[in-house]
Scaffold this motif. Structure first.
Motif, PDB file in Angstrom:
ATOM      1  N   GLY A 179      -9.533  -7.492   2.963  1.00  0.00           N
ATOM      2  CA  GLY A 179      -8.844  -7.544   4.251  1.00  0.00           C
ATOM      3  C   GLY A 179      -8.209  -8.895   4.528  1.00  0.00           C
ATOM      4  O   GLY A 179      -7.996  -9.263   5.676  1.00  0.00           O
ATOM      5  N   GLU A 214      -1.857  -8.268  -2.715  1.00  0.00           N
ATOM      6  CA  GLU A 214      -2.087  -6.860  -2.393  1.00  0.00           C
ATOM      7  C   GLU A 214      -3.531  -6.466  -2.676  1.00  0.00           C
ATOM      8  O   GLU A 214      -4.174  -5.763  -1.892  1.00  0.00           O
ATOM      9  CB  GLU A 214      -1.128  -5.996  -3.213  1.00  0.00           C
ATOM     10  N   ASP A 223       1.990  -9.850  13.152  1.00  0.00           N
ATOM     11  CA  ASP A 223       0.805 -10.065  12.321  1.00  0.00           C
ATOM     12  C   ASP A 223      -0.087 -11.164  12.893  1.00  0.00           C
ATOM     13  O   ASP A 223      -1.314 -11.098  12.796  1.00  0.00           O
ATOM     14  CB  ASP A 223       1.223 -10.421  10.898  1.00  0.00           C
ATOM     15  N   SER A 268      -5.072 -11.535   4.353  1.00  0.00           N
ATOM     16  CA  SER A 268      -3.617 -11.600   4.245  1.00  0.00           C
ATOM     17  C   SER A 268      -3.225 -12.932   3.617  1.00  0.00           C
ATOM     18  O   SER A 268      -4.015 -13.880   3.600  1.00  0.00           O
ATOM     19  CB  SER A 268      -2.965 -11.457   5.626  1.00  0.00           C
ATOM     20  N   CYS A 292      -9.433 -16.122  -3.341  1.00  0.00           N
ATOM     21  CA  CYS A 292      -9.757 -15.406  -2.103  1.00  0.00           C
ATOM     22  C   CYS A 292     -11.166 -14.833  -2.141  1.00  0.00           C
ATOM     23  O   CYS A 292     -11.873 -14.830  -1.121  1.00  0.00           O
ATOM     24  CB  CYS A 292      -8.736 -14.300  -1.854  1.00  0.00           C
ATOM     25  N   HIS A 301      -7.010 -15.438   6.114  1.00  0.00           N
ATOM     26  CA  HIS A 301      -5.576 -15.580   5.813  1.00  0.00           C
ATOM     27  C   HIS A 301      -5.382 -16.880   5.050  1.00  0.00           C
ATOM     28  O   HIS A 301      -6.060 -17.878   5.312  1.00  0.00           O
ATOM     29  CB  HIS A 301      -4.752 -15.609   7.104  1.00  0.00           C
ATOM     30  N   GLY A 331      -5.924  -8.002  -0.110  1.00  0.00           N
ATOM     31  CA  GLY A 331      -5.779  -7.283   1.153  1.00  0.00           C
ATOM     32  C   GLY A 331      -6.563  -5.996   1.147  1.00  0.00           C
ATOM     33  O   GLY A 331      -7.243  -5.647   2.124  1.00  0.00           O
ATOM     34  N   ARG A 332      -6.509  -5.302   0.021  1.00  0.00           N
ATOM     35  CA  ARG A 332      -7.231  -4.037  -0.117  1.00  0.00           C
ATOM     36  C   ARG A 332      -8.734  -4.245  -0.193  1.00  0.00           C
ATOM     37  O   ARG A 332      -9.513  -3.525   0.438  1.00  0.00           O
ATOM     38  CB  ARG A 332      -6.737  -3.323  -1.383  1.00  0.00           C
TER      39      ARG A 332
END
Length: 355
Positions: free
Chosen positions: A130, A123, A327, A132, A83, A94, A126-127
């Motif tokens: 951003g 997780e 979502d 998903s 990611c 995403h 995402g933090r």
């Protein structure tokens, strides 16, 4: 518009990746580092690791790379590094990862632990970014019998996780025709999982991976989405059916097979022109030497498409995702906001054209 400007627009337009195998995302340096940690020999140095003579050679290295994922921390790292790279190189927002549990069991890790590791990575991204993500539990038709496929599905259902949203089918299509996995797919659907399958891949001929496999995936496996799909182009009837069905397809702009690289963009072009719902993906980005931005740039340079098609692929990737409706609505708003800002910055007219 210069190529540099076009490439920057294509890199920065927001994207969702719907066809990405976690074992194929590992940086070669990460594979080498973890292999050394676990005392695993590599067939060649890291800088040459992702080189193979044919598709079966690719599958061999893919499974070898999977052997270095042995702990929850390893799985978390794999998710995070992919990611991190994809956000930088292609504005990933995403991703839906395929993972084959049977690749990792020999490593001494069980299903709940591998999922927990990937969930931790999700997780973290995402933090930090951003981004998903969701997970798709996958069957390798090259090594999994129909009975083993049922076991894979039953394991996923016995250990439900909110991030595991579906099942998939990959591996050599010619030795594992989709119909033989009907029971596994029926159990997955009954358990509330979404369904997709690799179908009509172009490293095989239309006789080895025939267009009719699409009809089997639709009618027997009852797939919600189809991965690849190129060999459907050999049948006008199947293409007509696919257009009417409205399923989303997840072809990949780049391939590891040199002889296929000139043809892949043209096949995607024909799928789009036939009216199919198409998204653009990477498959095994680290192993193939590609990324989301590179895939878009290569495809658009070859075909000559403009920003209207980039917007279409961007938004298609949202609509084809397996996010829940809430979502998905949030992601759709984010994509449209980013696209509008990009169009303004680059001076592109995004006003819908009359049909």
């Amino acid at each position: 518009m210069t190529k540099a400007v076009a490439d920057e627009y294509l890199r920065r337009i927001p994207k969702a990746e719907l066809h990405c195998h976690i074992a194929g995302t590992l940086r070669a340096t990460t594979v080498a580092e973890l292999a050394k940690k676990y005392g695993l020999p590599l067939p060649r140095p890291a800088e040459q690791l992702y080189q193979w003579p044919n598709f079966d050679g690719f599958l061999e290295i893919l499974r070898l790379s999977a052997l270095v994922l042995r702990t929850q921390e390893d799985f978390s790292r794999a998710v995070y590094e992919y990611c991190e790279d994809a956000q930088r190189d292609g504005n990933l927002r995403h991703v839906e990862f395929f993972f084959n549990p049977d690749y990792f069991y020999p490593n001494g890790i069980d299903y709940p632990s591998m999922v927990a590791g990937m969930a931790n990575g999700i997780e973290r991204v995402g933090r930090d970014f951003g981004i998903s993500a969701r997970l798709i539990c996958c069957i390798d038709r090259s090594i999994n019998s129909p009975a083993q496929a049922v076991e894979i599905v039953e394991t996923a259902l016995a250990h439900p996780h909110e991030l595991v949203v579906g099942i998939g089918l990959d591996g050599n299509e010619s030795v594992g025709p989709p119909a033989i996995f009907a029971e596994a797919y029926a159990r997955a659907r009954k358990g509330g999982l979404r369904c997709t399958a690799h179908c009509c891949e172009d490293y095989l001929t239309p006789l080895e991976a025939p267009p009719t496999n699409y009809l089997i995936c639709r009618d027997v496996l009852r797939c919600d989405r189809i991965d690849h799909g190129y060999n459907m182009l050999a049948s006008d009837y199947v293409m007509s059916e696919a257009r009417k069905d409205g399923l989303y397809f997840t072809p990949c702009a780049w391939t590891s097979l040199l002889h296929n690289r000139p043809h892949r963009p043209q096949r995607i072009r024909r799928m789009v022109e036939a009216g199919l719902n198409v998204t653009i993906n990477t498959d095994d980005p680290a192993m193939f030497g590609t990324n989301l931005g590179h895939g878009f740039m290569t495809l658009f340079e070859t075909i000559g498409w403009g920003p209207d098609k980039a917007r279409m692929f961007s938004l298609n990737s949202v609509e084809g995702s397996w996010l829940d409706e809430s979502d998905k609505a949030k992601l759709r708003i984010d994509f449209r906001r980013q696209i509008a800002a990009l169009d303004k910055e680059f001076g592109y007219d995004s006003t819908p054209k009359p049909v």
